[in-house]
Scaffold this motif. Structure first.
Motif, PDB file in Angstrom:
ATOM      1  N   GLY A  51      15.538   5.372  14.696  1.00  0.00           N
ATOM      2  CA  GLY A  51      14.261   5.798  15.227  1.00  0.00           C
ATOM      3  C   GLY A  51      14.391   6.531  16.543  1.00  0.00           C
ATOM      4  N   PRO A  52      13.275   6.998  17.104  1.00  0.00           N
ATOM      5  CA  PRO A  52      13.305   7.708  18.387  1.00  0.00           C
ATOM      6  C   PRO A  52      13.994   6.887  19.471  1.00  0.00           C
ATOM      7  N   LEU A  57      15.642  -1.970  16.249  1.00  0.00           N
ATOM      8  CA  LEU A  57      16.687  -2.766  15.631  1.00  0.00           C
ATOM      9  C   LEU A  57      16.228  -3.024  14.206  1.00  0.00           C
ATOM     10  N   LEU A  58      16.894  -2.399  13.248  1.00  0.00           N
ATOM     11  CA  LEU A  58      16.417  -2.448  11.874  1.00  0.00           C
ATOM     12  C   LEU A  58      16.343  -3.888  11.378  1.00  0.00           C
ATOM     13  N   PRO A  59      15.221  -4.288  10.806  1.00  0.00           N
ATOM     14  CA  PRO A  59      15.004  -5.696  10.448  1.00  0.00           C
ATOM     15  C   PRO A  59      16.046  -6.271   9.499  1.00  0.00           C
ATOM     16  N   ASP A  60      16.611  -5.437   8.621  1.00  0.00           N
ATOM     17  CA  ASP A  60      17.595  -5.936   7.651  1.00  0.00           C
ATOM     18  C   ASP A  60      19.022  -5.598   8.033  1.00  0.00           C
ATOM     19  N   GLU A 139       4.106   6.398  21.073  1.00  0.00           N
ATOM     20  CA  GLU A 139       3.404   6.692  19.828  1.00  0.00           C
ATOM     21  C   GLU A 139       4.364   7.197  18.764  1.00  0.00           C
ATOM     22  N   ASP A 140       5.414   7.942  19.196  1.00  0.00           N
ATOM     23  CA  ASP A 140       6.376   8.466  18.215  1.00  0.00           C
ATOM     24  C   ASP A 140       7.154   7.336  17.546  1.00  0.00           C
ATOM     25  N   GLU A 141       7.444   6.275  18.285  1.00  0.00           N
ATOM     26  CA  GLU A 141       8.148   5.139  17.689  1.00  0.00           C
ATOM     27  C   GLU A 141       7.276   4.445  16.645  1.00  0.00           C
ATOM     28  N   GLY A 149       8.281   2.294   6.736  1.00  0.00           N
ATOM     29  CA  GLY A 149       7.862   1.062   6.086  1.00  0.00           C
ATOM     30  C   GLY A 149       8.109  -0.194   6.893  1.00  0.00           C
ATOM     31  N   ILE A 150       8.536  -0.049   8.150  1.00  0.00           N
ATOM     32  CA  ILE A 150       8.724  -1.222   9.008  1.00  0.00           C
ATOM     33  C   ILE A 150       7.360  -1.833   9.327  1.00  0.00           C
ATOM     34  N   TYR A 151       6.361  -0.978   9.541  1.00  0.00           N
ATOM     35  CA  TYR A 151       4.982  -1.418   9.656  1.00  0.00           C
ATOM     36  C   TYR A 151       4.206  -0.907   8.444  1.00  0.00           C
ATOM     37  N   ALA A 152       3.426  -1.771   7.831  1.00  0.00           N
ATOM     38  CA  ALA A 152       2.494  -1.332   6.795  1.00  0.00           C
ATOM     39  C   ALA A 152       1.420  -0.465   7.454  1.00  0.00           C
TER      40      ALA A 152
END
Length: 203
Positions: A51-52, A57-60, A139-141, A149-152
């Motif tokens: 990400g930006p 920290l990627l959840p998986d 906002e970009d994050e 898909g980290i946030y619905a």
């Protein structure tokens, strides 16, 4: 009485993301005030970032275990009202004076436990300039996390709504910007807080 507590980020799935020792300067039925001096002990997760600015920290993609990470920034005082989905941060300089402006961290409502406060970051933040102007940050994050898909979509929309509320609240100089912050100026001889027993266990 000033005591040590842990401020923790707990993911919606119950996983502990980080823990940071802090001094509890004030606690009422309405709010809590924490002080984190430089060098306060803490632990966080490591893993693959994306990400930006590599902010996520990627959840998986977490590595096993927690790693030491003491607080390395300026001394900071964090004020959280239990009804608000944010906390307000102000920093102390080397002369123990407040630096101008404030930082508003959007986060889930804090869960108060006997020796910990549990929350989780909501990515979007608000910056209050020394002159009182307010603006959103990251906002970009949030847009990237929604696209990945980290946030619905409904969660991202709810976070933006919280951000709009915070902009209105702090744009009007709302609490705690108008509070008497000097009563929260921590003594310089407090030393460092400690993490309480069980800081790494989440109910």
């Amino acid at each position: 009485m000033i005591r040590s507590v842990a401020l923790r980020a707990v993911q919606p799935d119950g996983r502990l993301k980080f823990a940071l020792a802090a001094f509890e300067l004030e606690r009422t039925d309405d709010h809590v005030v924490l002080y984190v001096p430089v060098g306060a002990p803490g632990f966080n997760r490591r893993g693959e970032r994306a990400g930006p600015r590599g902010a996520f920290l990627l959840p998986d993609r977490w590595e096993p275990g927690l790693h030491p990470r003491p607080w390395r920034h300026q001394d900071v005082v964090m004020v959280h009202r239990f009804a608000d989905e944010w906390s307000t941060w102000r920093w102390l300089d080397d002369q123990r004076d407040w630096t101008p402006g404030a930082y508003v961290n959007l986060e889930r409502l804090w869960v108060s436990r006997p020796q910990t406060y549990d929350t989780d970051d909501l990515t979007l933040d608000v910056v209050v300039s020394p002159g009182g102007d307010v603006r959103l940050k990251d906002e970009d994050e949030l847009a990237w996390a929604e696209a990945e898909g980290i946030y619905a979509p409904e969660t991202a929309a709810a976070i933006r709504t919280i951000g709009d509320r915070a902009l209105t609240h702090f744009g009007n100089g709302g609490w705690p910007l108008d509070a008497a912050w000097d009563r929260w100026r921590a003594p310089s001889d407090l030393g460092l807080p400690s993490l309480p027993d069980g800081w790494d266990r989440v109910p």
